[in-house]
Scaffold this motif. Structure first.
Motif, PDB file in Angstrom:
ATOM      1  N   THR A  17       0.854  -1.190   0.000  1.00 64.16           N
ATOM      2  CA  THR A  17       0.000   0.000   0.000  1.00 64.16           C
ATOM      3  C   THR A  17       0.895   1.247   0.000  1.00 64.16           C
ATOM      4  N   PRO A  18       0.491   2.322  -0.689  1.00 61.39           N
ATOM      5  CA  PRO A  18       1.287   3.553  -0.609  1.00 61.39           C
ATOM      6  C   PRO A  18       1.586   3.920   0.849  1.00 61.39           C
ATOM      7  N   GLY A  19       2.847   4.268   1.103  1.00 60.43           N
ATOM      8  CA  GLY A  19       3.263   4.665   2.447  1.00 60.43           C
ATOM      9  C   GLY A  19       3.887   3.537   3.257  1.00 60.43           C
ATOM     10  N   THR A  20       3.838   2.300   2.770  1.00 63.17           N
ATOM     11  CA  THR A  20       4.408   1.189   3.553  1.00 63.17           C
ATOM     12  C   THR A  20       5.935   1.172   3.492  1.00 63.17           C
ATOM     13  N   GLY A  21       6.517   1.893   2.531  1.00 62.35           N
ATOM     14  CA  GLY A  21       7.986   1.989   2.524  1.00 62.35           C
ATOM     15  C   GLY A  21       8.657   1.417   1.281  1.00 62.35           C
ATOM     16  N   LYS A  22       7.926   1.306   0.195  1.00 62.87           N
ATOM     17  CA  LYS A  22       8.496   0.708  -1.021  1.00 62.87           C
ATOM     18  C   LYS A  22       9.739   1.462  -1.507  1.00 62.87           C
ATOM     19  N   THR A  23       9.591   2.777  -1.656  1.00 65.54           N
ATOM     20  CA  THR A  23      10.699   3.559  -2.217  1.00 65.54           C
ATOM     21  C   THR A  23      11.888   3.575  -1.263  1.00 65.54           C
ATOM     22  N   THR A  24      11.610   3.684   0.028  1.00 70.36           N
ATOM     23  CA  THR A  24      12.681   3.677   1.033  1.00 70.36           C
ATOM     24  C   THR A  24      13.453   2.352   0.959  1.00 70.36           C
ATOM     25  N   HIS A  25      12.720   1.239   0.879  1.00 70.15           N
ATOM     26  CA  HIS A  25      13.372  -0.073   0.780  1.00 70.15           C
ATOM     27  C   HIS A  25      14.137  -0.208  -0.544  1.00 70.15           C
ATOM     28  N   ARG A 114       1.769   8.433   8.163  1.00 70.55           N
ATOM     29  CA  ARG A 114       2.699   8.648   7.037  1.00 70.55           C
ATOM     30  C   ARG A 114       1.984   9.314   5.860  1.00 70.55           C
ATOM     31  N   ARG A 118       2.281  13.135   4.185  1.00 68.98           N
ATOM     32  CA  ARG A 118       2.538  13.298   2.763  1.00 68.98           C
ATOM     33  C   ARG A 118       1.551  14.289   2.129  1.00 68.98           C
ATOM     34  N   SER A 155       7.156  -3.236   7.829  1.00 69.84           N
ATOM     35  CA  SER A 155       7.965  -2.029   7.618  1.00 69.84           C
ATOM     36  C   SER A 155       7.505  -0.929   8.572  1.00 69.84           C
ATOM     37  N   GLU A 156       7.801  -1.171   9.860  1.00 72.97           N
ATOM     38  CA  GLU A 156       7.342  -0.202  10.864  1.00 72.97           C
ATOM     39  C   GLU A 156       8.404   0.841  11.189  1.00 72.97           C
ATOM     40  N   ASP A 157       9.682   0.366  11.261  1.00 70.61           N
ATOM     41  CA  ASP A 157      10.714   1.284  11.740  1.00 70.61           C
ATOM     42  C   ASP A 157      12.057   1.000  11.054  1.00 70.61           C
ATOM     43  N   ALA A 158      13.064   1.780  11.446  1.00 66.54           N
ATOM     44  CA  ALA A 158      14.379   1.703  10.780  1.00 66.54           C
ATOM     45  C   ALA A 158      15.035   0.336  10.978  1.00 66.54           C
ATOM     46  N   LEU A 161      13.453  -1.929   8.524  1.00 63.96           N
ATOM     47  CA  LEU A 161      13.933  -1.567   7.184  1.00 63.96           C
ATOM     48  C   LEU A 161      15.283  -2.231   6.917  1.00 63.96           C
TER      49      LEU A 161
END
Ligand code: ADP
Length: 185
Positions: A17-25, A114, A118, A155-158, A161
């Protein structure tokens, strides 16, 4: 079912889902991968290359033209892979392209925060929040791909990640070993 095309490098979908961290990962994975992987943020690609049927004002998002997206990506996949496909619409990709599907998940309250940060409109936050609670992306992944190539990660926290990306790096190393001619596969 079509056989996977031979690839020297894997094609990995990072979805959720948008915001779950795809781009960050995807960014961290591209930086830490033992082999070069190109991160493709499909939503950005759609905007840049106009792979859409216009902008939906109500939902404040582009209406993806999936056929155009596939046509745009096909040459990259055929050229040997080495891609991280970062998109929430994971079932758009042909099954034969994909070696691993990572479905990111996140506590829905955290996801709400999140998406609010945004600047998403309330309706879009609600829709995505509900989709996360209902596991919509995971169900779509399960319908589109074999169960054994799908992995679900929180994908809750660093810390998560970093451990998620390490896990995907390990998977890449295994995948590479299995491509060696004497690996018996
Ligand atoms: P997506 O690509 O799925 O829409 P992003 O990667 O853009 O999500 O992440 C959305 C926001 O959530 C960003 O501010 C990002 O820093 C944060 N975020 C995502 N995953 C994590 C995580 N595992 N730990 C901490 N913050 C995260």
């Amino acid at each position: 079912m079509q056989e996977n095309a031979p690839r020297s490098l894997p094609v990995i979908v990072i979805t959720g889902t948008p915001g779950t961290g795809k781009t960050t990962h995807a960014q961290l994975l591209a930086a830490q991968s033992p082999v070069p992987l190109q991160h493709i943020n499909v939503s950005e690609l759609i905007k840049e290359k106009m792979l859409h049927d216009g902008f939906d004002e109500e939902w404040q998002s582009y209406i993806a033209d999936e056929d155009k997206v596939i046509d745009e990506l096909e040459p990259l996949v055929s050229a040997g892979g080495g891609l991280i496909l970062d998109w929430h619409m994971c079932d758009a990709f042909p099954e034969r392209w994909i070696d691993l599907v990572v479905v990111l998940q996140c506590n829905h309250t955290r996801l709400w925060d999140r998406l609010e940060a945004r600047g998403y409109p309330l309706k879009k936050i609600q829709e995505n929040n509900e989709a996360e609670i209902m596991n919509v992306v995971l169900e779509e992944a399960r319908e589109a791909y074999a169960e054994d190539i799908i992995v679900t990660l929180n994908s809750e926290d660093a810390t998560e990640l970093e451990s998620n990306v390490s896990r995907i790096v390990q998977w890449i190393e295994e995948w590479l070993k299995n491509q060696e001619p004497d690996s018996g596969s």
